[in-house]
Design a protein around this motif. Structure first.
Motif, PDB file in Angstrom:
ATOM      1  N   MET A  27     -69.442  -7.071 -18.934  1.00  0.00           N
ATOM      2  CA  MET A  27     -69.006  -6.894 -17.546  1.00  0.00           C
ATOM      3  C   MET A  27     -67.751  -7.715 -17.325  1.00  0.00           C
ATOM      4  SD  MET A  27     -72.674  -7.427 -15.695  1.00  0.00           S
ATOM      5  CE  MET A  27     -73.002  -8.796 -16.830  1.00  0.00           C
ATOM      6  N   ASN A 298     -83.049  -3.483 -13.649  1.00  0.00           N
ATOM      7  CA  ASN A 298     -83.002  -4.813 -13.044  1.00  0.00           C
ATOM      8  C   ASN A 298     -84.353  -5.523 -13.048  1.00  0.00           C
ATOM      9  OD1 ASN A 298     -84.340  -3.293 -11.126  1.00  0.00           O
ATOM     10  ND2 ASN A 298     -83.123  -3.997  -9.385  1.00  0.00           N
ATOM     11  N   ARG A 319     -75.862  -6.495 -14.663  1.00  0.00           N
ATOM     12  CA  ARG A 319     -75.872  -7.162 -13.360  1.00  0.00           C
ATOM     13  C   ARG A 319     -77.179  -7.906 -13.118  1.00  0.00           C
ATOM     14  NH1 ARG A 319     -74.468  -2.433  -9.588  1.00  0.00           N
ATOM     15  NH2 ARG A 319     -75.385  -1.268 -11.301  1.00  0.00           N
ATOM     16  N   LEU A 322     -76.472 -11.277 -14.124  1.00  0.00           N
ATOM     17  CA  LEU A 322     -75.676 -12.031 -13.157  1.00  0.00           C
ATOM     18  C   LEU A 322     -76.590 -12.651 -12.103  1.00  0.00           C
ATOM     19  CD1 LEU A 322     -72.678  -9.615 -12.400  1.00  0.00           C
ATOM     20  CD2 LEU A 322     -72.788 -11.439 -14.096  1.00  0.00           C
ATOM     21  N   CYS A 342     -81.541  -8.248  -9.127  1.00  0.00           N
ATOM     22  CA  CYS A 342     -80.298  -7.618  -8.681  1.00  0.00           C
ATOM     23  C   CYS A 342     -80.634  -6.457  -7.755  1.00  0.00           C
ATOM     24  CB  CYS A 342     -79.509  -7.108  -9.888  1.00  0.00           C
ATOM     25  SG  CYS A 342     -78.154  -5.992  -9.469  1.00  0.00           S
ATOM     26  N   CYS A 349     -69.933  -8.505  -7.879  1.00  0.00           N
ATOM     27  CA  CYS A 349     -69.636  -8.118  -9.260  1.00  0.00           C
ATOM     28  C   CYS A 349     -68.504  -7.110  -9.376  1.00  0.00           C
ATOM     29  CB  CYS A 349     -70.885  -7.572  -9.937  1.00  0.00           C
ATOM     30  SG  CYS A 349     -71.699  -6.244  -9.040  1.00  0.00           S
ATOM     31  N   THR A 350     -68.270  -6.274  -8.380  1.00  0.00           N
ATOM     32  CA  THR A 350     -67.144  -5.347  -8.443  1.00  0.00           C
ATOM     33  C   THR A 350     -66.130  -5.593  -7.322  1.00  0.00           C
ATOM     34  OG1 THR A 350     -68.270  -3.627  -7.142  1.00  0.00           O
ATOM     35  CG2 THR A 350     -68.559  -3.562  -9.512  1.00  0.00           C
ATOM     36  N   CYS A 361     -71.812 -13.167  -7.864  1.00  0.00           N
ATOM     37  CA  CYS A 361     -73.049 -12.448  -7.581  1.00  0.00           C
ATOM     38  C   CYS A 361     -73.533 -12.893  -6.212  1.00  0.00           C
ATOM     39  CB  CYS A 361     -74.115 -12.727  -8.632  1.00  0.00           C
ATOM     40  SG  CYS A 361     -75.721 -11.965  -8.245  1.00  0.00           S
TER      41      CYS A 361
END
Length: 643
Positions: A27, A298, A319, A322, A342, A349-350, A361
């Protein structure tokens, strides 16, 4: 733990033995130096995951050439000078017990000239529909040279101590561009039929094997489908997988999409858990090497189910790592309730990456700041009162208790969560509740006293004399100064989502931001006729792009009427709304209900009553400044480190 008998099993990718089947996806975190060398942040970020029990960590895009970078601060292995810093990374990851692969890639046409300082490169002079730049069509000789650069980068990875590499052949980057008829229109030996289009990735595999030897693992990331007009589908990809296995890869990771269909490769909470596992199963049916899956996995139980069903041999959980870099350790030791799950919000994250920052996060303030946010026991143990059990207050309480302070939360409601509990109500947002439950569980384990249905007062503070007070009283809906808001059919989005009022029929939502948009979707999904009225040029400006796409699609399917650049002048007693749009006054309605979602204001009543008292006071979250969950949780965490 018997519940995870598949996840706990070791697996071999070629000659490399991985201790379990928890894998960290690559990532982009955008936190290396601009010259591609590793920073301490980059190293500590991966080291934390290794300490958390992950069997394999696959790092983000290591560019094989400066022209292949897609972000300013990506790692690189295009020259020998980059090796030492990445050797430090692999040494520390290995010391913590994990294996580590370098994902090697070239961005091809999916980058920008300002990042690489030259025209973008591609198989054919066809712009990426997202990035728009006209590419330089690589000559046959340049393609041959690029194959060597991939092999050289892999050799540098081996010298830097990596256990293997992952060739990034997915998501529309250069390797995938060559393999796809969507982006490759060449008529030389690297274009035309499938065999020629696959020549570039196949020769890269062979070049790496020749330079790195049989004991170095080669993984390959592929898009099962590109989901574009004229792009590859699952049958194409099965054929490619056969060719790649014959070329010598040791394992295959199955993803999806290209930049044009980006919302699939980084799926928001809308997408189902493990939704790509069926694609992995399809590809697994035609090859004999390990096949791994990815995509909204997740929860360790979801991952275990995928493995037991035979759909994949291991699970990538990017993720999820994260939100909780210690997920494997917690799962395998029987402490699943301690895992931070998550929720696919994409806020850190984006959204942070797309804005040019390092990744974050929402639920884990330590992400990419592992060293500077380490919890250290307090020198002097204090008694701290916290006013409010929302995400900021609860987060502060957890960290304060972990540092050894005596903490007591006063929550005026009968539950934790504050306004964040409302955020879990609309469609696709249910996993927000999991974080509130996680916070409650940690507080209980840490022995933090929570006094429900009780508002902390200045009188109690003066009587008990705690050493400090954290004010986390949150925010309340702002009522706009519009004539007619006193009508009983005018309600706030918060009251609606909290279940205080039921609204049916024809409904107007004033405000098209994050809260207004989600509330409108909630109402529309219940069969109501919804109209959104927004002053700005567009709605959902705060919503991450991938999530925004699905909301707009839902609005279209549910015939939600949207008015932008529109000011509400008054709300009449008969339910009509007088608006001004393009200089004209218009009447809308009549509406059965009008929902206001035009912002929040801090609740600071306690602050005002504490003035003059000799006590340390700290403000966190919305009580300081209204923001999103990422801001609130981070503020609670960081403030608690300073007390």
């Amino acid at each position: 733990m018997t519940g995870f008998k598949m996840l706990s099993q070791p697996i071999h990718f070629g000659s490399v033995k991985i201790k379990n089947r928890f894998i960290v996806s690559p990532m982009v975190m955008n936190c290396c130096n601009e010259d591609g060398t590793a920073t301490e942040r980059f190293i500590a970020y991966h080291e934390e995951k290794a300490k958390g029990g992950w069997g394999l960590i696959v790092t983000e895009d290591y560019a094989v050439d400066p022209s292949g970078r897609t972000y300013q601060y990506l790692p690189g292995l295009w020259c020998d000078e980059q090796i030492p810093s990445h050797r430090t990374l692999t040494d520390r990851v290995h010391a913590a017990g994990a294996k580590i692969f370098a994902q090697i890639f070239h961005g091809g046409r999916q980058t920008e000239e300002w990042i690489i300082g030259q025209q973008v490169w591609a198989p054919s002079p066809i712009p990426c529909p997202v990035k728009k730049a006209l590419p330089h069509e690589m000559t046959t000789e340049e393609v041959d040279a690029m194959i060597e650069k991939f092999g050289d980068a892999a050799l540098r990875a081996k010298k830097a101590g990596f256990d293997g590499v992952q060739i990034h052949g997915a998501h529309g980057y250069l390797v995938g561009e060559f393999a796809s008829p969507y982006s490759n229109k060449r008529v030389d030996k690297y274009g035309g039929n499938l065999m020629n289009r696959m020549r570039f990735p196949v020769e890269i595999v062979k070049n790496i094997r020749k330079k790195c030897g049989p004991d170095f693992s080669i993984d390959y990331k592929i898009s099962a489908e590109e989901r574009t007009q004229g792009g590859t589908n699952i049958e194409d990809t099965k054929a490619m997988a056969i060719m790649l296995e014959e070329a010598g890869i040791d394992s295959l990771n199955v993803s999806i999409a290209v930049y044009e269909t980006w919302y699939m490769q980084v799926p928001p909470s809308v997408m189902g858990h493990g939704w790509l596992a069926d694609y992995a199963q399809e590809i697994k049916s035609v090859i004999n090497i390990p096949v791994t899956t990815v995509g909204r996995i997740n929860d360790p139980y979801v991952a275990e189910g995928i493995l037991r069903s035979g759909k994949a041999d291991a699970c990538y959980m990017g993720r999820a790592s994260l939100a909780d870099p210690h997920m494997p350790e917690k799962a395998l030791s029987g402490h699943v309730e301690d895992i931070i799950t998550c929720m696919g919000c994409l806020q850190g994250c984006t959204s942070k990456i797309d804005s040019g920052f390092s990744g974050q996060c929402t639920l884990n303030p330590r992400t990419v700041r592992e060293r500077e946010t380490k919890i250290i026991p307090a020198d002097i143990k204090k008694t701290i009162y916290i006013a409010g059990g929302g995400p900021a207050g609860a987060e502060a309480a957890i960290v304060l208790a972990q540092r050894g302070h005596r903490v007591k939360i006063f929550e005026k409601r009968d539950r934790l969560g504050g306004m964040y509990g409302c955020a879990a109500i609309p469609p696709w947002k249910g996993e927000i509740s999991a974080f509130i439950v996680w916070q409650r569980t940690q507080l209980e384990k840490l022995g933090v006293e929570i006094i429900y249905d009780t508002e902390l007062t200045s009188e109690q503070i003066e009587r008990d004399k705690p050493d400090g007070v954290v004010i986390a009283t949150g925010s309340r809906p702002w009522v706009p100064p519009i004539l007619g808001t006193e009508n009983e059919f005018v309600i706030s989005a918060v009251d609606l989502l909290e279940g205080k009022i039921k609204a049916d029929g024809k409904i107007a939502v004033i405000g098209g931001g994050l809260v207004g948009g989600e509330t409108a979707n909630y109402l529309a999904s219940h069969g109501n006729q919804v109209t959104i009225i927004e002053m700005l040029d567009e709605i959902l400006q705060e919503e991450p792009g991938n999530m925004k796409r699905f909301l707009l699609q839902s609005f279209k399917e549910n015939n939600v009427e949207i008015h932008t650049k529109t000011e509400v002048k008054s709300i009449e007693e008969d339910g009509t709304i007088k608006i001004e749009k393009d200089g004209l006054e218009i009447l809308l309605g009549a509406f059965d209900f009008v929902v206001t979602a035009v912002g929040m204001r801090p609740v600071r009543k306690l602050k005002e009553s504490l003035e003059g008292q000799d006590i340390a006071v700290f403000y966190v979250g919305d009580a300081k400044k209204p923001g999103n969950a990422l801001d609130a949780i981070e503020d609670g965490y960081l403030t608690a480190l300073q007390i």
